[in-house]
Design an enzyme around this catalytic site. Structure first.
Site, PDB file in Angstrom:
ATOM      1  N   ARG A  50      38.021  43.145  32.841  1.00 18.91           N
ATOM      2  CA  ARG A  50      38.884  42.215  33.587  1.00 18.91           C
ATOM      3  C   ARG A  50      38.463  40.755  33.399  1.00 18.91           C
ATOM      4  O   ARG A  50      37.269  40.431  33.471  1.00 18.91           O
ATOM      5  CB  ARG A  50      38.893  42.567  35.064  1.00 18.91           C
ATOM      6  CG  ARG A  50      39.445  43.956  35.324  1.00 18.91           C
ATOM      7  CD  ARG A  50      39.392  44.306  36.778  1.00 18.91           C
ATOM      8  NE  ARG A  50      40.491  43.804  37.555  1.00 18.91           N
ATOM      9  CZ  ARG A  50      40.363  43.178  38.715  1.00 18.91           C
ATOM     10  NH1 ARG A  50      39.169  42.924  39.219  1.00 18.91           N
ATOM     11  NH2 ARG A  50      41.417  42.785  39.387  1.00 18.91           N
ATOM     12  N   ASN A  61      35.918  47.029  42.664  1.00 19.70           N
ATOM     13  CA  ASN A  61      34.598  46.741  43.246  1.00 19.70           C
ATOM     14  C   ASN A  61      33.914  48.102  43.353  1.00 19.70           C
ATOM     15  O   ASN A  61      33.843  48.718  44.414  1.00 19.70           O
ATOM     16  CB  ASN A  61      34.750  46.098  44.625  1.00 19.70           C
ATOM     17  CG  ASN A  61      35.532  44.805  44.520  1.00 19.70           C
ATOM     18  OD1 ASN A  61      35.182  43.921  43.741  1.00 19.70           O
ATOM     19  ND2 ASN A  61      36.612  44.688  45.279  1.00 19.70           N
ATOM     20  N   GLU A  93      49.598  42.480  48.285  1.00 25.72           N
ATOM     21  CA  GLU A  93      48.517  41.820  49.028  1.00 25.72           C
ATOM     22  C   GLU A  93      48.938  40.460  49.594  1.00 25.72           C
ATOM     23  O   GLU A  93      48.824  40.218  50.791  1.00 25.72           O
ATOM     24  CB  GLU A  93      47.304  41.655  48.108  1.00 25.72           C
ATOM     25  CG  GLU A  93      46.179  40.884  48.760  1.00 25.72           C
ATOM     26  CD  GLU A  93      44.988  40.667  47.833  1.00 25.72           C
ATOM     27  OE1 GLU A  93      44.992  41.209  46.706  1.00 25.72           O
ATOM     28  OE2 GLU A  93      44.049  39.965  48.244  1.00 25.72           O
ATOM     29  N   ARG A 137      39.259  26.624  39.975  1.00 27.90           N
ATOM     30  CA  ARG A 137      39.124  28.072  39.740  1.00 27.90           C
ATOM     31  C   ARG A 137      40.093  28.566  38.661  1.00 27.90           C
ATOM     32  O   ARG A 137      39.793  29.507  37.922  1.00 27.90           O
ATOM     33  CB  ARG A 137      39.388  28.789  41.061  1.00 27.90           C
ATOM     34  CG  ARG A 137      39.615  30.270  40.944  1.00 27.90           C
ATOM     35  CD  ARG A 137      39.682  30.900  42.307  1.00 27.90           C
ATOM     36  NE  ARG A 137      40.248  32.230  42.245  1.00 27.90           N
ATOM     37  CZ  ARG A 137      40.422  33.005  43.296  1.00 27.90           C
ATOM     38  NH1 ARG A 137      40.071  32.562  44.501  1.00 27.90           N
ATOM     39  NH2 ARG A 137      40.932  34.215  43.183  1.00 27.90           N
ATOM     40  N   ASP A 143      45.341  34.279  41.669  1.00 34.02           N
ATOM     41  CA  ASP A 143      45.155  35.630  42.201  1.00 34.02           C
ATOM     42  C   ASP A 143      46.429  36.135  42.879  1.00 34.02           C
ATOM     43  O   ASP A 143      46.503  36.152  44.106  1.00 34.02           O
ATOM     44  CB  ASP A 143      43.991  35.592  43.223  1.00 34.02           C
ATOM     45  CG  ASP A 143      43.567  36.975  43.672  1.00 34.02           C
ATOM     46  OD1 ASP A 143      44.052  37.956  43.093  1.00 34.02           O
ATOM     47  OD2 ASP A 143      42.745  37.062  44.600  1.00 34.02           O
ATOM     48  N   GLU A 203      41.079  49.376  49.166  1.00 34.60           N
ATOM     49  CA  GLU A 203      41.068  47.911  49.209  1.00 34.60           C
ATOM     50  C   GLU A 203      42.483  47.403  48.924  1.00 34.60           C
ATOM     51  O   GLU A 203      43.082  47.735  47.897  1.00 34.60           O
ATOM     52  CB  GLU A 203      40.085  47.387  48.152  1.00 34.60           C
ATOM     53  CG  GLU A 203      40.098  45.879  48.064  1.00 34.60           C
ATOM     54  CD  GLU A 203      38.710  45.282  47.887  1.00 34.60           C
ATOM     55  OE1 GLU A 203      37.717  46.007  48.034  1.00 34.60           O
ATOM     56  OE2 GLU A 203      38.634  44.082  47.614  1.00 34.60           O
ATOM     57  N   GLU A 226      47.625  42.351  33.994  1.00 33.58           N
ATOM     58  CA  GLU A 226      47.415  43.041  35.266  1.00 33.58           C
ATOM     59  C   GLU A 226      48.419  42.490  36.280  1.00 33.58           C
ATOM     60  O   GLU A 226      48.456  41.284  36.538  1.00 33.58           O
ATOM     61  CB  GLU A 226      45.977  42.817  35.755  1.00 33.58           C
ATOM     62  CG  GLU A 226      45.695  43.512  37.081  1.00 33.58           C
ATOM     63  CD  GLU A 226      44.238  43.370  37.547  1.00 33.58           C
ATOM     64  OE1 GLU A 226      43.306  43.535  36.726  1.00 33.58           O
ATOM     65  OE2 GLU A 226      44.034  43.088  38.738  1.00 33.58           O
ATOM     66  N   GLU A 281      33.193  37.847  42.291  1.00 32.07           N
ATOM     67  CA  GLU A 281      33.189  38.122  43.731  1.00 32.07           C
ATOM     68  C   GLU A 281      32.022  39.029  44.123  1.00 32.07           C
ATOM     69  O   GLU A 281      32.177  39.974  44.901  1.00 32.07           O
ATOM     70  CB  GLU A 281      34.529  38.734  44.150  1.00 32.07           C
ATOM     71  CG  GLU A 281      35.705  37.809  43.856  1.00 32.07           C
ATOM     72  CD  GLU A 281      37.065  38.341  44.315  1.00 32.07           C
ATOM     73  OE1 GLU A 281      37.236  39.564  44.385  1.00 32.07           O
ATOM     74  OE2 GLU A 281      37.942  37.511  44.596  1.00 32.07           O
ATOM     75  N   LYS A 287      45.039  38.937  34.800  1.00 29.03           N
ATOM     76  CA  LYS A 287      46.030  38.848  35.888  1.00 29.03           C
ATOM     77  C   LYS A 287      47.181  37.946  35.453  1.00 29.03           C
ATOM     78  O   LYS A 287      46.967  36.983  34.700  1.00 29.03           O
ATOM     79  CB  LYS A 287      45.398  38.301  37.163  1.00 29.03           C
ATOM     80  CG  LYS A 287      44.489  39.311  37.873  1.00 29.03           C
ATOM     81  CD  LYS A 287      44.100  38.859  39.269  1.00 29.03           C
ATOM     82  CE  LYS A 287      43.135  39.864  39.879  1.00 29.03           C
ATOM     83  NZ  LYS A 287      42.790  39.607  41.288  1.00 29.03           N
TER      84      LYS A 287
HETATM   85  C1  GCU Z   1      41.625  39.770  45.126  1.00 30.19           C
HETATM   86  C2  GCU Z   1      41.539  40.739  46.268  1.00 30.19           C
HETATM   87  C3  GCU Z   1      40.265  41.524  46.243  1.00 30.19           C
HETATM   88  C4  GCU Z   1      40.087  42.166  44.871  1.00 30.19           C
HETATM   89  C5  GCU Z   1      40.179  41.097  43.792  1.00 30.19           C
HETATM   90  C6  GCU Z   1      40.172  41.666  42.394  1.00 30.19           C
HETATM   91  O1  GCU Z   1      40.701  38.756  45.292  1.00 30.19           O
HETATM   92  O2  GCU Z   1      41.632  40.040  47.482  1.00 30.19           O
HETATM   93  O3  GCU Z   1      40.305  42.484  47.247  1.00 30.19           O
HETATM   94  O4  GCU Z   1      38.867  42.804  44.801  1.00 30.19           O
HETATM   95  O5  GCU Z   1      41.394  40.417  43.927  1.00 30.19           O
HETATM   96  O6  GCU Z   1      41.224  41.692  41.798  1.00 30.19           O
HETATM   97  O7  GCU Z   1      39.125  42.035  41.905  1.00 30.19           O
END
Ligand code: GCU
Length: 749
Positions: free
Chosen positions: A376, A262, A450, A393, A422, A219, A444, A343, A417
């Site tokens: 996290r 994830n 990205e 957000r 993000d 990812e 983080e 998410e 983070k």
């Molecule tokens: C961002 C990213 C995702 C990732 C998420 C995370 O949103 O696009 O792919 O899973 O960060 O840090 O959990």
């Protein structure tokens, strides 16, 4: 040659995803195709360059796998200053980590100085590698320094006419770090005569996270498929996992989670753990602890229980058994990273429980073994009401975690983070760093680019990370920089540190681009010592990666150091966030995709103005999450810095910045400046022809040519969009049918 002319840089159009594996397969496909483009390009370039500069004596191409650990041979005059170094090496213990240290020292000295160190215990002329306790036994008269865990001591000394060179630490790992530090000095031609150098890491936890999936995709990975997994299993050949651990150890990284946040619950299946053990075995000689991302729903998802309620005793028992099983096979296991209620990942909210309940149930299973939970703070609702001007957000992490401060067990670290959204090209430091003084916390950072060019464009992130780490939260109106908060140096919290989302892959140069490796190097160096300057870090990296030719060092350093601002200029100035394809690939310009959806990465641009009003007076109130001195600075338009203006305020396009320009003119100008700066990268790189090896010269040049075009696409898309919205022309008359031009450019390239 035709093939080269038509080459259009990396393919485009990756799908947005947070976790769906079908979409991840698409990401993987795209990144592999992209790697393929580069694999083909050098052939054509080699022919072209050979024809034009065939007779020049160029530096030899070297291994990409070694990254900054190339250990290129020094020329005779540079090598001379190391003539006095010992000819032997003695290791005071035979642990796997000390053996790696010994081997690395022999290898590095041999490659750089052309000398073979012999193993032996002749005290007169020897490198001594061992812990402080061992050193004391070996040379009782030696005055040892105080060293915190994992710190090292490099000392060239003589006692009673006997010459020795000590590389010592209180742990084996620290000795290994000392060896790497010495080799780095030699690669950079630093003097080591009379060395007496003691260093301790700033923070105890220095981890990288890999977001690898079990099918081998990664990812947000742009460096090829996973080095750990393929086809739902751990790879048979784990040589690259060992090579990666060596690179990590060389910059002081001591932990690595190997799978996507994830998380796939199958990672905890009984038959998977022996496979994971093989990766841990590959890491162990380099002192890197293996850790896993886990799905909080695992007790249920794996079919063992009908619940994953963290307060259910059956669930606590399940975690305990699972953790015991892991430690039986991997005694130095590091712990778990948890993404929950985010998410679409399952989380404690399913049962009305809190993140503290969830973190603690796992932490208690790990505690007897010394394991850790990184929980996290990236928890938010991605179905926000975009019409609600008070919805934000950015507020989520603080709203959720601040009230739980002090409720987490002492082996839990809240992983935060750097910014509240993000990994955008510029964000303020997350207010949560100041919001959990009674809880361990860590920062983080995202090494994989990205939102910052996906390794197809140059963006050296150390200057950005340093701004966040140095940001002063002014807690109690006293200096409290973020770096001190995350390292547990204030409020006496036992743990803290750094987690970097790395996402290296099978591509020869790990991240898919040789210059992007500076971000991995820089992350490790900052985690070791955030007080190092970006200039020092990049200079270290360039010298080790490309050699010590002053033209090369000066040019590459300058390109890297300016690259973040360049990228920001054409993708997201004034704190708008990256105006990218939020619901798509997080790469192309697509400013409208941020609006009218629940993801909450809004810039609120309309016909009159732009920016998110996050003030306490009229906006979402986000600014109120900071300590008072910081609130005051951001709340007032007079003191809010220009580069974050649109993150905190909604202003008319005609608003005049501190610089004296209007917002709209700044946006036009920064895009034109950014595109010019990107074009300048091509010219800068061309000055290095004949000074860096041909292979890397050829590899990098088309990347910059591609970036220069992309910057124009960005410039024209954004300028055109904002001109249409605002109706205010560019004072310099440059915005004419820009989108048509951008489309033409794409077609032509
Ligand atoms: C961002 C990213 C995702 C990732 C998420 C995370 O949103 O696009 O792919 O899973 O960060 O840090 O959990």
């Amino acid at each position: 040659m035709k093939k080269f002319v038509r080459w259009n840089g990396p393919p485009r159009g990756q799908k947005y995803n947070a976790r769906a594996s079908s979409e991840l397969a698409c990401d993987k496909h795209v990144s592999m195709k992209w790697a393929g483009c580069f694999r083909q390009a050098p052939i054509w370039f080699s022919i072209a360059i050979f024809c034009s500069v065939g007779s020049l004596a160029l530096p030899a191409a070297e291994s990409d796998t070694d990254a900054w650990l190339r250990y290129s041979a020094l020329d005779a005059s540079s090598a001379k200053q190391y003539d006095q170094l010992p000819t032997r090496v003695e290791v005071l213990d035979d642990s796997p980590v000390l053996k790696s240290a010994q081997h690395e020292l022999i290898e590095g000295i041999s490659r750089m100085l052309g000398r073979t160190l012999r193993a032996g215990s002749d005290r007169r002329d020897v490198f001594l590698l061992g812990t402080l306790a061992e050193m004391h036994q070996r040379i009782p008269g030696l005055k040892l320094p105080e060293l915190r865990a994992e710190g090292y001591w490099l000392k060239a000394d003589q006692i009673s006419g006997e010459k020795f060179f000590v590389i010592a630490s209180s742990t084996d790992r620290g000795v290994l770090y000392g060896v790497f530090a010495l080799l780095s000095k030699i690669a950079r031609r630093e003097t080591v005569t009379n060395l007496d150098d003691a260093e301790t890491p700033y923070a105890p936890l220095r981890w990288v996270n890999q977001w690898d999936n079990l099918d081998g995709s990664i990812e947000r990975g742009y460096g090829g498929p996973s080095i750990f997994f393929a086809d739902g299993k751990v790879r048979d050949d784990l040589k690259r996992a060992g090579d990666y651990a060596r690179l990590l150890a060389s910059i002081g990284i001591n932990g690595c989670t190997i799978n996507n946040v994830n998380a796939d619950p199958r990672i905890l299946r009984d038959d998977f753990i022996p496979q994971i053990k093989r990766i841990a075995d590959a890491f162990r000689p380099w002192g890197v602890q293996l850790a896993l991302s886990v799905d909080l729903g695992s007790p249920k998802a794996l079919g063992d229980l009908d619940t994953f309620d963290p307060l259910d005793p059956k669930v606590a028992e399940w975690w305990k058994k699972k953790v015991d099983e892991i430690y039986q096979q991997i005694p130095n296991f590091g712990g778990f990273v948890v993404k929950a209620d985010s998410e679409g990942q399952p989380g404690p909210s399913t049962y009305g429980r809190t993140p503290a309940d969830a973190a603690n149930v796992i932490a208690r299973a790990l505690k007897p073994h010394g394991g850790l939970v990184f929980y996290r703070a990236f928890v938010y609702n991605h179905h926000l009401d975009w019409q609600d001007l008070k919805a934000d957000r950015a507020k989520a992490a603080y709203d959720i975690f601040h009230p739980l401060d002090g409720k987490f067990d002492d082996n839990v670290i809240i992983q935060i983070k750097n910014g509240p959204i993000d990994f955008q090209v510029r964000e303020p430091a997350s207010p949560l760093f100041a919001g959990v003084p009674h809880t361990n916390e860590g920062i983080e950072l995202q090494i994989t680019q990205e939102y910052t060019g996906q390794q197809r464009q140059l963006c050296f992130l150390v200057p950005m990370w340093k701004e966040v780490l140095d940001f002063d939260m002014r807690i109690g109106n006293e200096a409290t920089p973020v770096k001190e908060l995350v390292a547990g140096r204030v409020f006496h919290r036992p743990l803290g540190g750094f987690a970097g989302v790395a996402n290296v892959g099978m591509d020869a140069n790990w991240l898919g681009s040789p210059l992007a490796m500076a971000n991995l190097y820089g992350f490790g160096r900052l985690a070791w010592n955030p007080n190092l300057s970006a200039e020092t870090i990049i200079e270290e990296w360039t010298r080790q990666t490309f050699g010590n030719d002053p033209l090369v060092v000066h040019t590459i350093d300058a390109m890297q150091l300016s690259s973040w601002h360049t990228y920001e200029n054409y993708t997201g100035p004034l704190g708008t966030g990256t105006l990218t394809f939020i619901t798509g690939n997080h790469y192309d310009p697509a400013p409208e995709s941020s609006e009218r959806n629940g993801w909450g990465q809004w810039h609120r641009a309309d016909h009159n103005g732009i920016g998110m009003d996050r003030t306490m007076a009229t906006g979402t109130g986000f600014i109120g999450q900071y300590p008072p001195a910081v609130q005051k600075m951001y709340e007032s338009l007079d003191t809010c810095p220009d580069n974050l203006l649109l993150f905190f305020h909604h202003v008319p396009y005609t608003y005049v910045l501190h610089s004296g320009k209007t917002v709209i003119q700044y946006i036009y100008d920064s895009h034109y400046e950014g595109a010019e700066q990107a074009a300048g990268l091509v010219a800068q790189w061309k000055t290095l022809r004949g000074h860096v090896d041909q292979q890397r010269y050829n590899d990098v040049l088309p990347r910059f040519e591609y970036q220069a075009k992309e910057a124009i696409v960005w410039r024209d898309t954004i300028c055109d969009w904002i001109y249409r919205l605002s109706g205010i022309p560019d004072q310099k008359g440059r915005i004419r049918q820009a989108s048509t031009f951008a489309a033409d450019l794409r077609r032509a390239s």
